[in-house]
Design a protein around this motif. Structure first.
Motif, PDB file in Angstrom:
ATOM      1  N   ALA A   1       2.371  -3.083  -4.231  1.00 45.50           N
ATOM      2  CA  ALA A   1       3.394  -3.044  -3.181  1.00 45.50           C
ATOM      3  C   ALA A   1       4.788  -3.159  -3.767  1.00 45.50           C
ATOM      4  N   GLY A   2       5.747  -2.798  -2.945  1.00 43.07           N
ATOM      5  CA  GLY A   2       7.145  -2.809  -3.339  1.00 43.07           C
ATOM      6  C   GLY A   2       7.740  -1.432  -3.168  1.00 43.07           C
ATOM      7  N   SER A   3       8.739  -1.116  -3.977  1.00 39.52           N
ATOM      8  CA  SER A   3       9.439   0.159  -3.853  1.00 39.52           C
ATOM      9  C   SER A   3       8.537   1.356  -4.065  1.00 39.52           C
ATOM     10  N   SER A   4       7.461   1.194  -4.824  1.00 42.61           N
ATOM     11  CA  SER A   4       6.575   2.323  -5.119  1.00 42.61           C
ATOM     12  C   SER A   4       5.514   2.532  -4.049  1.00 42.61           C
ATOM     13  N   GLN A   5       5.437   1.631  -3.103  1.00 40.06           N
ATOM     14  CA  GLN A   5       4.390   1.742  -2.086  1.00 40.06           C
ATOM     15  C   GLN A   5       4.697   2.863  -1.097  1.00 40.06           C
ATOM     16  N   VAL A   6       3.711   3.691  -0.830  1.00 39.86           N
ATOM     17  CA  VAL A   6       3.861   4.772   0.144  1.00 39.86           C
ATOM     18  C   VAL A   6       2.714   4.710   1.136  1.00 39.86           C
ATOM     19  N   TRP A   7       2.987   5.197   2.346  1.00 41.54           N
ATOM     20  CA  TRP A   7       1.944   5.264   3.363  1.00 41.54           C
ATOM     21  C   TRP A   7       0.989   6.392   2.988  1.00 41.54           C
ATOM     22  N   PRO A   8      -0.309   6.112   2.851  1.00 43.09           N
ATOM     23  CA  PRO A   8      -1.223   7.136   2.357  1.00 43.09           C
ATOM     24  C   PRO A   8      -1.514   8.231   3.368  1.00 43.09           C
ATOM     25  N   VAL A   9      -1.837   9.405   2.862  1.00 43.61           N
ATOM     26  CA  VAL A   9      -2.299  10.495   3.707  1.00 43.61           C
ATOM     27  C   VAL A   9      -3.597  10.047   4.385  1.00 43.61           C
ATOM     28  N   GLY A  10      -3.635  10.130   5.704  1.00 42.03           N
ATOM     29  CA  GLY A  10      -4.806   9.670   6.431  1.00 42.03           C
ATOM     30  C   GLY A  10      -4.671   8.250   6.963  1.00 42.03           C
ATOM     31  N   GLY A  11      -3.562   7.581   6.601  1.00 45.84           N
ATOM     32  CA  GLY A  11      -3.356   6.218   7.094  1.00 45.84           C
ATOM     33  C   GLY A  11      -4.082   5.184   6.262  1.00 45.84           C
ATOM     34  N   SER A  12      -3.727   3.929   6.459  1.00 49.46           N
ATOM     35  CA  SER A  12      -4.322   2.827   5.700  1.00 49.46           C
ATOM     36  C   SER A  12      -5.391   2.128   6.536  1.00 49.46           C
ATOM     37  N   PRO A  13      -6.625   2.033   6.031  1.00 45.19           N
ATOM     38  CA  PRO A  13      -7.692   1.393   6.794  1.00 45.19           C
ATOM     39  C   PRO A  13      -7.578  -0.127   6.863  1.00 45.19           C
ATOM     40  N   VAL A  14      -6.864  -0.718   5.905  1.00 44.12           N
ATOM     41  CA  VAL A  14      -6.695  -2.177   5.868  1.00 44.12           C
ATOM     42  C   VAL A  14      -5.244  -2.487   5.552  1.00 44.12           C
ATOM     43  N   ARG A  15      -4.638  -3.354   6.367  1.00 41.82           N
ATOM     44  CA  ARG A  15      -3.277  -3.819   6.110  1.00 41.82           C
ATOM     45  C   ARG A  15      -3.284  -5.338   6.185  1.00 41.82           C
ATOM     46  N   LEU A  16      -2.931  -5.979   5.090  1.00 40.87           N
ATOM     47  CA  LEU A  16      -2.885  -7.434   5.026  1.00 40.87           C
ATOM     48  C   LEU A  16      -1.470  -7.851   4.686  1.00 40.87           C
ATOM     49  N   ARG A  17      -0.837  -8.663   5.529  1.00 41.76           N
ATOM     50  CA  ARG A  17       0.529  -9.097   5.250  1.00 41.76           C
ATOM     51  C   ARG A  17       0.528 -10.091   4.096  1.00 41.76           C
ATOM     52  N   TYR A  18       1.488  -9.933   3.194  1.00 43.09           N
ATOM     53  CA  TYR A  18       1.537 -10.855   2.052  1.00 43.09           C
ATOM     54  C   TYR A  18       2.802 -11.690   2.024  1.00 43.09           C
ATOM     55  N   ASP A  19       3.750 -11.470   2.930  1.00 38.25           N
ATOM     56  CA  ASP A  19       4.840 -12.413   3.085  1.00 38.25           C
ATOM     57  C   ASP A  19       5.345 -12.323   4.514  1.00 38.25           C
ATOM     58  N   ASP A  20       6.452 -13.004   4.812  1.00 44.45           N
ATOM     59  CA  ASP A  20       6.896 -13.116   6.193  1.00 44.45           C
ATOM     60  C   ASP A  20       7.758 -11.951   6.660  1.00 44.45           C
ATOM     61  N   LYS A  21       7.937 -10.927   5.825  1.00 43.07           N
ATOM     62  CA  LYS A  21       8.719  -9.776   6.241  1.00 43.07           C
ATOM     63  C   LYS A  21       7.798  -8.759   6.909  1.00 43.07           C
ATOM     64  N   MET A  22       8.228  -8.244   8.020  1.00 36.03           N
ATOM     65  CA  MET A  22       7.386  -7.382   8.830  1.00 36.03           C
ATOM     66  C   MET A  22       6.875  -6.157   8.071  1.00 36.03           C
ATOM     67  N   TYR A  23       7.661  -5.646   7.156  1.00 36.83           N
ATOM     68  CA  TYR A  23       7.312  -4.389   6.496  1.00 36.83           C
ATOM     69  C   TYR A  23       6.587  -4.586   5.171  1.00 36.83           C
ATOM     70  N   HIS A  24       6.280  -5.814   4.796  1.00 31.75           N
ATOM     71  CA  HIS A  24       5.598  -6.068   3.537  1.00 31.75           C
ATOM     72  C   HIS A  24       4.104  -6.227   3.789  1.00 31.75           C
ATOM     73  N   PHE A  25       3.338  -5.231   3.358  1.00 36.44           N
ATOM     74  CA  PHE A  25       1.900  -5.257   3.579  1.00 36.44           C
ATOM     75  C   PHE A  25       1.152  -4.971   2.286  1.00 36.44           C
ATOM     76  N   ARG A  26      -0.031  -5.486   2.233  1.00 36.47           N
ATOM     77  CA  ARG A  26      -0.995  -5.154   1.186  1.00 36.47           C
ATOM     78  C   ARG A  26      -1.851  -4.026   1.756  1.00 36.47           C
ATOM     79  N   LEU A  27      -1.604  -2.809   1.270  1.00 35.25           N
ATOM     80  CA  LEU A  27      -2.236  -1.630   1.840  1.00 35.25           C
ATOM     81  C   LEU A  27      -3.432  -1.186   1.003  1.00 35.25           C
ATOM     82  N   TYR A  28      -4.375  -0.523   1.665  1.00 35.09           N
ATOM     83  CA  TYR A  28      -5.520   0.094   1.002  1.00 35.09           C
ATOM     84  C   TYR A  28      -5.497   1.591   1.268  1.00 35.09           C
ATOM     85  N   MET A  29      -5.842   2.359   0.244  1.00 34.55           N
ATOM     86  CA  MET A  29      -5.927   3.804   0.375  1.00 34.55           C
ATOM     87  C   MET A  29      -7.244   4.184   1.060  1.00 34.55           C
TER      88      MET A  29
END
Length: 589
Positions: free
Chosen positions: A247-275
């Motif tokens: 995660a961070g600046s290199s994180q992109v929303w995957p084609v097909g969407g993310s099946p799992v999103r886990l928040r890792y801090d208190d900012k709304m847009y910071h997620f632990r994404l899965y392809m």
């Protein structure tokens, strides 16, 4: 691109190319070429010595010029020569007490005068600390909404006061416009292009993942998984949903969407994404006649019980990394080491797939016969991993970084900034009082970064830089070295097609032990096929930086081809003459 001096615990290590200056420079330069072939400006970053994320906005990386020239600066120099990037992005941190984005020595003297760089320099987001246009910064790329722009009203005020001249602004504008026109942005503006056809891009992403996966261990030939297996148990790692991403600046929303999103801090847009590429589904596709079951790994006892009835178990272990903070250590989080130990004790046919952003410790390594390093495998990562496990793809990846046994082997065994993390008590270290925001970082390894440090200290890592196994075997002749050219042959001695990476190392310089990668090439071979390989050696990787230039002492140089930086073949000798030269780039414009 990052830095070749990446801490194994670095939060952004998954974005970096390697710990070696030559490998980093070549991979970085080739990546730039690929990006800019589409009439898009590529930016190489972070220039320079951005090896840690913790406290990066005030960290002070301290290193003398020779060490920088022989390591991190040389990596950037090589990448810029090969790729000719339109822009260079300066780092957040200080270098020898001066912020990277106002460091005239690095931006004007080294980058522009010595290397003849003609593009422009931009800051990272919020990394400008002054109106530093005369120090070499051309563009302030962004700030947080609450911050004031340095290249806004403050630049206007500096112009009015005469501390900045209009010619300074004209020079920066010229650099930007010249680069945009030279790369064809005016001829082919992005907004006029057709919609993206994602299918071929996903195919390429899958092939990149397949070639980047590293087979670390394979005792008894347990891999590829036998086609006759009746019951395969998959454990852990959200392998039923997808593959993890950093995660961070290199994180992109995957084609097909993310099946799992886990928040890792208190900012709304910071997620632990899965392809959206589940290894479980991909393995079911590879083994349609087998029962492929899943356990999420949350209960090691339950997982071990399930493992007893399986023919083979594949444990997916993951480690999440993200921009802004380094990981605390090399251990897998969330009791995954205990999970692997429990499953391996229950079933000796256990394979571990590591989905991590960098090196991890493996206290269970002697208990499992096979380990696959899959990294963050991307939008088709699950399918790529399954194809390697099944043998449909022969693994050919090699480690671009050293995997230490434990943190005690790292040149800085205590994570830089750990005292600040402790003081912040779970909050961002930037919330500490300004007087506590002090983080000098020293580098005991000097220019002997990565595997060079291990060789110098006589340390045996868990897995060495350059290590990587295959489902076939290769034989490489001893090299013949003439001047700065090495020639040798490679042969596939196994029964299936595969690829190997020839790695040429200098092992001594004018009679003194010194280990450096000086050449490499990936070679694909059919069974029984032989190819001759010629590597041209850049003399800077044989030289040292002294008295403002490169110096190669005369004498006997020894070279060896290796399966890794630790496993080297017979050394050959070449007598090379003394040579000295200075950088001769065009003067700064």
């Amino acid at each position: 691109m990052g830095a070749c001096r990446s801490d194994p615990r670095g939060g952004r290590a998954f974005e970096y190319f390697s710990e070696d200056p030559l490998l980093t420079g070549v991979l970085g330069g080739r990546s730039v070429r690929g990006v800019q072939s589409n009439n898009v400006v590529s930016t190489v970053k972070h220039y320079v010595l951005n090896a840690n994320e913790t406290g990066r906005s005030f960290a002070d990386a301290q290193m003398d010029e020779p060490a920088m020239r022989e390591s991190d600066l040389l990596a950037f120099q090589k990448a810029i020569e090969i790729g000719q990037p339109g822009s260079v992005m300066c780092a957040y941190n200080k270098i020898n007490t001066i912020y990277a984005c106002e460091n005239a020595f690095l931006l004007n003297d080294v980058l522009r005068r010595d290397w003849g760089y003609k593009g422009w320099v931009m800051s990272d987001w919020g990394a400008a600390h002054s109106v530093s246009i005369r120090q070499g910064l051309d563009q302030e790329s962004g700030t947080q909404p609450k911050d004031d722009l340095w290249f806004g009203q403050r630049l206007k005020d500096a112009l009015a006061a005469g501390t900045v001249a209009s010619a300074d602004v004209d020079r920066s504008v010229f650099r930007i416009l010249r680069t945009m026109y030279s790369l064809g942005l005016a001829r082919d503006p992005a907004e006029g292009r057709k919609p993206i056809d994602f299918a071929p891009h996903l195919d390429r992403a899958q092939r990149a993942a397949e070639q980047g996966i590293v087979l670390l261990k394979n005792e008894g030939g347990i891999l590829p998984l036998a086609g006759g297996a009746k019951h395969i148990l998959v454990v852990g790692g959200h392998a039923d949903a997808g593959v993890p991403a950093g995660a961070g600046s290199s994180q992109v929303w995957p084609v097909g969407g993310s099946p799992v999103r886990l928040r890792y801090d208190d900012k709304m847009y910071h997620f632990r994404l899965y392809m959206p590429s589940a290894p479980l589904a991909a393995l079911k596709e590879q083994y349609p006649k087998a029962t492929v079951s899943f356990d999420d790994g949350s209960d090691p006892v339950r997982a071990a019980q399930a493992a007893r009835s399986a023919d083979v178990v594949v444990v997916f272990a993951e480690q999440f990394r993200y921009e802004g903070r380094d990981v605390p250590g090399l251990s897998l989080p969330e009791n995954q080491d205990e999970l692997i130990e429990a499953v391996a004790s229950a079933n000796p046919h256990t394979v571990v797939v590591l989905e991590t952003g960098g090196p991890v410790a493996m206290p269970w390594i002697d208990r499992v016969p096979a380990v696959l390093q899959a990294w963050y495998a991307g939008n088709r990562g699950g399918k790529a991993i399954a194809r390697v496990l099944s043998g449909e793809v022969n693994p050919s990846g090699h480690l671009p970084v050293t995997f230490p046994v434990a943190a005690a082997q790292i040149s800085n065994p205590v994570l830089p900034g750990q005292n600040l993390i402790d003081a912040a008590k779970g909050k961002d270290v930037r919330t500490l009082p300004k007087e506590q925001q002090v983080l000098p970082i020293m580098y005991p390894e000097s220019s002997d970064v990565g595997y060079r440090w291990y060789a110098r200290q006589g340390l045996e890592p868990l897995f060495a830089f350059g290590h990587g196994l295959s489902y076939t075997t290769f034989d490489t002749s001893a090299p013949t070295v003439s001047g700065t050219t090495a020639t040798f042959t490679m042969r596939n001695t196994g029964a299936r097609e595969g690829a190997d990476v020839a790695q040429l190392y200098m092992v001594s310089q004018a009679g003194q032990p010194k280990l450096r990668l000086v050449g490499f090439e990936r070679v694909e071979l059919k069974p029984g096929e032989t190819k001759q390989v010629t590597l041209n050696i850049d003399p800077r990787f044989l030289a040292d930086w002294k008295d403002g230039g490169w110096h190669m002492p005369a004498g006997r140089y020894r070279f060896a081809l290796g399966e890794s930086a630790e496993r080297l073949g017979p050394a050959v000798e070449a007598i090379l003459p003394a040579r000295s030269w200075r950088e001769s780039g065009a003067p700064a414009s």
